[in-house]
Design a protein around this motif. Structure first.
Motif, PDB file in Angstrom:
ATOM      1  N   SER A   1       0.845  -1.194   0.000  1.00 35.93           N
ATOM      2  CA  SER A   1       0.000   0.000   0.000  1.00 35.93           C
ATOM      3  C   SER A   1       0.882   1.247   0.000  1.00 35.93           C
ATOM      4  O   SER A   1       2.043   1.196  -0.418  1.00 35.93           O
ATOM      5  CB  SER A   1      -0.954  -0.024   1.194  1.00 35.93           C
ATOM      6  OG  SER A   1      -0.230  -0.043   2.414  1.00 35.93           O
ATOM      7  N   TYR A   2       0.360   2.371   0.496  1.00 32.95           N
ATOM      8  CA  TYR A   2       1.093   3.636   0.498  1.00 32.95           C
ATOM      9  C   TYR A   2       1.447   4.012   1.927  1.00 32.95           C
ATOM     10  O   TYR A   2       0.576   4.023   2.800  1.00 32.95           O
ATOM     11  CB  TYR A   2       0.230   4.723  -0.155  1.00 32.95           C
ATOM     12  CG  TYR A   2       0.828   6.100  -0.110  1.00 32.95           C
ATOM     13  CD1 TYR A   2       2.100   6.349  -0.626  1.00 32.95           C
ATOM     14  CD2 TYR A   2       0.129   7.166   0.451  1.00 32.95           C
ATOM     15  CE1 TYR A   2       2.657   7.604  -0.583  1.00 32.95           C
ATOM     16  CE2 TYR A   2       0.674   8.438   0.492  1.00 32.95           C
ATOM     17  CZ  TYR A   2       1.936   8.653  -0.026  1.00 32.95           C
ATOM     18  OH  TYR A   2       2.490   9.903   0.019  1.00 32.95           O
TER      19      TYR A   2
ATOM     20  N   ASP B   1      -0.707   6.283   4.169  1.00 33.68           N
ATOM     21  CA  ASP B   1      -2.035   5.837   4.618  1.00 33.68           C
ATOM     22  C   ASP B   1      -1.999   5.203   6.000  1.00 33.68           C
ATOM     23  O   ASP B   1      -3.039   4.782   6.521  1.00 33.68           O
ATOM     24  CB  ASP B   1      -2.621   4.827   3.629  1.00 33.68           C
ATOM     25  CG  ASP B   1      -3.002   5.463   2.308  1.00 33.68           C
ATOM     26  OD1 ASP B   1      -3.187   6.701   2.269  1.00 33.68           O
ATOM     27  OD2 ASP B   1      -3.090   4.735   1.299  1.00 33.68           O
ATOM     28  N   HIS B   2      -0.829   5.124   6.616  1.00 32.20           N
ATOM     29  CA  HIS B   2      -0.681   4.457   7.912  1.00 32.20           C
ATOM     30  C   HIS B   2      -0.089   5.416   8.940  1.00 32.20           C
ATOM     31  O   HIS B   2       0.701   6.294   8.604  1.00 32.20           O
ATOM     32  CB  HIS B   2       0.208   3.220   7.769  1.00 32.20           C
ATOM     33  CG  HIS B   2      -0.232   2.278   6.693  1.00 32.20           C
ATOM     34  ND1 HIS B   2      -1.312   1.424   6.842  1.00 32.20           N
ATOM     35  CD2 HIS B   2       0.231   2.079   5.431  1.00 32.20           C
ATOM     36  CE1 HIS B   2      -1.478   0.726   5.725  1.00 32.20           C
ATOM     37  NE2 HIS B   2      -0.554   1.110   4.858  1.00 32.20           N
ATOM     38  N   ASP B   3      -0.473   5.223  10.192  1.00 35.73           N
ATOM     39  CA  ASP B   3       0.047   6.020  11.294  1.00 35.73           C
ATOM     40  C   ASP B   3       1.148   5.234  12.000  1.00 35.73           C
ATOM     41  O   ASP B   3       0.927   4.096  12.432  1.00 35.73           O
ATOM     42  CB  ASP B   3      -1.074   6.357  12.274  1.00 35.73           C
ATOM     43  CG  ASP B   3      -0.576   7.160  13.454  1.00 35.73           C
ATOM     44  OD1 ASP B   3      -0.437   8.383  13.327  1.00 35.73           O
ATOM     45  OD2 ASP B   3      -0.312   6.541  14.514  1.00 35.73           O
TER      46      ASP B   3
ATOM     47  N   ARG C   1       3.497  -0.375   5.759  1.00 28.01           N
ATOM     48  CA  ARG C   1       3.243  -0.115   7.185  1.00 28.01           C
ATOM     49  C   ARG C   1       4.564   0.133   7.926  1.00 28.01           C
ATOM     50  O   ARG C   1       4.648   1.020   8.786  1.00 28.01           O
ATOM     51  CB  ARG C   1       2.481  -1.283   7.799  1.00 28.01           C
ATOM     52  CG  ARG C   1       0.997  -1.283   7.445  1.00 28.01           C
ATOM     53  CD  ARG C   1       0.291  -2.591   7.755  1.00 28.01           C
ATOM     54  NE  ARG C   1       0.581  -3.154   9.044  1.00 28.01           N
ATOM     55  CZ  ARG C   1       0.000  -2.795  10.206  1.00 28.01           C
ATOM     56  NH1 ARG C   1      -0.901  -1.819  10.214  1.00 28.01           N
ATOM     57  NH2 ARG C   1       0.316  -3.410  11.334  1.00 28.01           N
TER      58      ARG C   1
END
Length: 263
Positions: free
Chosen positions: A92-93, A96-98, A183
């Motif tokens: 993914s990108y 987009d994750h913390d 992530r």
């Protein structure tokens, strides 16, 4: 994952990258993944060892072209990146994750039941120029004959920032721990902001970072050690320093590099 326009296809007809403002040596484009050829090149790497100073001398031109330098191993036991089972389709990108959510989730899964997630370590100060300069110096040492790499090569990856490099190529080094490398790259972004890290080198399953602003006290180092445990438990559980305090003291205190390996 969401990506910037990829400049690497230009190199198929312009191998030196002149139209991109580059002067590349002979090299090759890699598009091989675990599922066959990707629709565009994932990275370029030089065919021959680089000269000292190449990273620093061309860094600004690389970045202007939308490319990030990294050292890769092409002669290890698992071969070069064409043999690494890259998985861009599963990535993914990072944005987009913390980072803290990712680390807290891993901590809950792998830490002892009575140990609460301690939160993110405080930032230390490092300028962007300092971080880039240290990465260039350490890259020279890795690319030099006699380094810990058998056949190191300078590679270029289309990415927004250094922290995104593993996700941009779909690196599968941590696949047995986390299937979506983005992530982990969210954490790298946070470390980039807090500690001035750069993704310095990649092998089949090892990640090496330069660290321009490492912890300078044992208290700071222990706070970072908790993040390292969440990010890569193997560093502590399978390493010579198997408690957070000893790991902090021997591996993190004033350390200019951080390395991670996933079994």
């Amino acid at each position: 994952m969401a990506t910037l326009p990829n400049p690497l296809p230009h190199l198929t007809t312009d191998p030196t990258g002149g139209t991109l403002g580059l002067a590349l040596p002979a090299g090759r484009l890699i598009d091989t993944t675990d599922e066959g050829p990707w629709h565009e090149p994932l990275l370029w790497h030089a065919d021959a060892p680089s000269a000292p100073g190449d990273w620093a001398a061309h860094h600004d031109a690389y970045r202007a072209a939308g490319l990030v330098p990294v050292v890769i191993e092409v002669g290890g036991g698992q071969g070069g990146p064409q043999d690494w089972e890259l998985m861009p389709a599963d990535t993914s990108y990072p944005g987009d994750h913390d980072a803290e959510e990712v680390l807290a989730e891993f901590w809950e899964e792998y830490a002892a039941e009575d140990e609460d997630w301690p939160g993110l370590a405080p930032a230390t100060e490092a300028g962007q120029a300092d971080a880039d300069e240290l990465a260039a110096q350490l890259a020279d040492s890795l690319l030099a004959p006699g380094s810990s790499f058998k056949e190191p090569r300078l590679a270029l990856v289309p990415a927004r920032r250094s922290a995104d490099v593993p996700a941009a190529i779909g690196w599968s080094g941590p696949a047995n721990y986390e299937g979506d490398t983005a992530r982990l790259c969210a954490v790298l972004r946070s470390w980039e902001d807090r500690f001035g890290i750069r993704v310095l080198a990649l092998t089949f399953n090892q990640l090496t970072l330069s660290v321009a602003a490492p912890p300078t006290t044992l208290t700071e180092a222990e706070a970072v050690a908790a993040e390292h445990f969440a990010f890569c438990p193997d560093n502590i559980t399978q390493g010579p320093h198997n408690t957070l305090s000893t790991y902090a003291e021997h591996e993190l205190l004033n350390a200019g590099t951080w390395s991670f390996w996933w079994d």
